[in-house]
Write a protein that holds these residues in place. Sequence first.
Motif, PDB file in Angstrom:
ATOM      1  N   LEU A   1      13.115   3.700 -13.993  1.00  0.00           N
ATOM      2  CA  LEU A   1      13.340   3.975 -12.570  1.00  0.00           C
ATOM      3  C   LEU A   1      12.052   3.814 -11.771  1.00  0.00           C
ATOM      4  N   PHE A   2      10.920   4.147 -12.390  1.00  0.00           N
ATOM      5  CA  PHE A   2       9.636   4.066 -11.699  1.00  0.00           C
ATOM      6  C   PHE A   2       9.170   2.632 -11.468  1.00  0.00           C
ATOM      7  N   ARG A   3       9.690   1.683 -12.218  1.00  0.00           N
ATOM      8  CA  ARG A   3       9.259   0.296 -12.097  1.00  0.00           C
ATOM      9  C   ARG A   3       9.564  -0.204 -10.684  1.00  0.00           C
ATOM     10  N   ILE A   4       8.558  -0.688  -9.980  1.00  0.00           N
ATOM     11  CA  ILE A   4       8.735  -1.132  -8.588  1.00  0.00           C
ATOM     12  C   ILE A   4       9.331  -2.528  -8.550  1.00  0.00           C
ATOM     13  N   ASP A   5      10.363  -2.664  -7.732  1.00  0.00           N
ATOM     14  CA  ASP A   5      11.018  -3.946  -7.500  1.00  0.00           C
ATOM     15  C   ASP A   5      10.451  -4.521  -6.204  1.00  0.00           C
ATOM     16  N   ASP A   6       9.646  -5.568  -6.328  1.00  0.00           N
ATOM     17  CA  ASP A   6       9.001  -6.153  -5.148  1.00  0.00           C
ATOM     18  C   ASP A   6       9.990  -6.817  -4.191  1.00  0.00           C
ATOM     19  N   THR A   7      11.257  -6.975  -4.620  1.00  0.00           N
ATOM     20  CA  THR A   7      12.250  -7.571  -3.730  1.00  0.00           C
ATOM     21  C   THR A   7      13.006  -6.507  -2.943  1.00  0.00           C
ATOM     22  N   ALA A   8      12.688  -5.226  -3.170  1.00  0.00           N
ATOM     23  CA  ALA A   8      13.371  -4.143  -2.466  1.00  0.00           C
ATOM     24  C   ALA A   8      13.082  -4.233  -0.967  1.00  0.00           C
ATOM     25  N   PRO A   9      14.008  -3.723  -0.145  1.00  0.00           N
ATOM     26  CA  PRO A   9      13.795  -3.763   1.308  1.00  0.00           C
ATOM     27  C   PRO A   9      12.513  -3.036   1.706  1.00  0.00           C
ATOM     28  N   VAL A  10      11.822  -3.595   2.672  1.00  0.00           N
ATOM     29  CA  VAL A  10      10.590  -3.000   3.177  1.00  0.00           C
ATOM     30  C   VAL A  10      10.938  -1.793   4.034  1.00  0.00           C
ATOM     31  N   SER A  11      10.320  -0.660   3.737  1.00  0.00           N
ATOM     32  CA  SER A  11      10.575   0.519   4.559  1.00  0.00           C
ATOM     33  C   SER A  11       9.854   0.371   5.891  1.00  0.00           C
ATOM     34  N   PRO A  12      10.336   1.034   6.938  1.00  0.00           N
ATOM     35  CA  PRO A  12       9.653   0.926   8.240  1.00  0.00           C
ATOM     36  C   PRO A  12       8.191   1.355   8.167  1.00  0.00           C
ATOM     37  N   ILE A  13       7.907   2.414   7.431  1.00  0.00           N
ATOM     38  CA  ILE A  13       6.524   2.882   7.327  1.00  0.00           C
ATOM     39  C   ILE A  13       5.707   1.867   6.546  1.00  0.00           C
TER      40      ILE A  13
ATOM     41  N   PRO B   1       0.778  -1.238   0.000  1.00  0.00           N
ATOM     42  CA  PRO B   1       0.000   0.000   0.000  1.00  0.00           C
ATOM     43  C   PRO B   1       0.812   1.291   0.000  1.00  0.00           C
ATOM     44  N   VAL B   2       2.116   1.229   0.231  1.00  0.00           N
ATOM     45  CA  VAL B   2       2.898   2.457   0.324  1.00  0.00           C
ATOM     46  C   VAL B   2       3.962   2.563  -0.762  1.00  0.00           C
ATOM     47  N   GLY B   3       4.600   1.494  -1.147  1.00  0.00           N
ATOM     48  CA  GLY B   3       5.644   1.546  -2.165  1.00  0.00           C
ATOM     49  C   GLY B   3       6.994   1.133  -1.622  1.00  0.00           C
ATOM     50  N   VAL B   4       8.039   1.434  -2.384  1.00  0.00           N
ATOM     51  CA  VAL B   4       9.395   1.082  -1.982  1.00  0.00           C
ATOM     52  C   VAL B   4      10.274   2.318  -1.955  1.00  0.00           C
ATOM     53  N   GLU B   5      11.186   2.317  -1.016  1.00  0.00           N
ATOM     54  CA  GLU B   5      12.109   3.446  -0.894  1.00  0.00           C
ATOM     55  C   GLU B   5      13.099   3.444  -2.043  1.00  0.00           C
ATOM     56  N   PHE B   6      13.602   4.624  -2.365  1.00  0.00           N
ATOM     57  CA  PHE B   6      14.652   4.743  -3.368  1.00  0.00           C
ATOM     58  C   PHE B   6      15.684   5.746  -2.880  1.00  0.00           C
ATOM     59  N   ASP B   7      16.872   5.673  -3.458  1.00  0.00           N
ATOM     60  CA  ASP B   7      17.957   6.586  -3.137  1.00  0.00           C
ATOM     61  C   ASP B   7      18.023   7.644  -4.240  1.00  0.00           C
ATOM     62  N   PRO B   8      17.699   8.904  -3.938  1.00  0.00           N
ATOM     63  CA  PRO B   8      17.705   9.928  -4.983  1.00  0.00           C
ATOM     64  C   PRO B   8      19.085  10.141  -5.604  1.00  0.00           C
ATOM     65  N   GLU B   9      20.137   9.866  -4.843  1.00  0.00           N
ATOM     66  CA  GLU B   9      21.492   9.975  -5.405  1.00  0.00           C
ATOM     67  C   GLU B   9      21.686   8.947  -6.524  1.00  0.00           C
ATOM     68  N   GLU B  10      21.214   7.717  -6.290  1.00  0.00           N
ATOM     69  CA  GLU B  10      21.310   6.676  -7.310  1.00  0.00           C
ATOM     70  C   GLU B  10      20.456   7.031  -8.521  1.00  0.00           C
ATOM     71  N   TRP B  11      19.249   7.520  -8.287  1.00  0.00           N
ATOM     72  CA  TRP B  11      18.376   7.885  -9.403  1.00  0.00           C
ATOM     73  C   TRP B  11      18.972   9.035 -10.210  1.00  0.00           C
TER      74      TRP B  11
END
Length: 193
Positions: free
Chosen positions: A172-184, A149-159
């Motif tokens: 870049l917008f494509r969501i990677d479902d294996t990305a680390p889960v953010s605390p929120i 419901p919230v999405g995945v975090e990204f590093d703006p420096e990397e982007w």
Amino acid sequence: MPFPTPELAHVVYRTKRLQEMLDWYAHVFGGEIVYRNDALVFVTYGEAHHRFAFADLNVIAPEASDAEHNPVGVDHVAYDVPDLATLLASYRELKDKGIEPYWCVNHGMSASLYYADPDGNQMEFSVDCFGSAQECIDYFRSGVLNRNPVGVEFDPEEWLVELELGVKPEELFRIDDTAPVSPIRGRLERIAG
């Protein structure tokens, strides 16, 4: 100005009277629900993919009083910027002045940088991940938010580096479902179940 002519996009409210709020916004704005789970509701009117979001504190923080960490009221105000290049150039300019976002997240329908002013008021600057509001609404209604419901975090420096190397924003917008889960995100996933 780092974010040239940002446009008001949406407001997110924390509430303990969700149905009353939804009824009120339906009557006043003609709002239509585009996504709902146990904890979150996204509402639109006009040409936008969403104008309001409501976080139900009875689900998210049932033990919290209004005076504690999650009081009722405005959570944050969001502003749209025209494209990813503008969002990231603004990020760089603000970072050079010592102003950094506290959260960078790709929601799937939009990618956002969240900032807090000196008084702690929260604001979101975002860019849509699709070419039209209807495509964003279709994303809301696709069911993908049921899993995330919230999405995945990204590093703006990397982007920034990837964008400067010619990577297309759509990639870049494509969501990677294996990305680390953010605390929120993790907290909301447990609630939304």
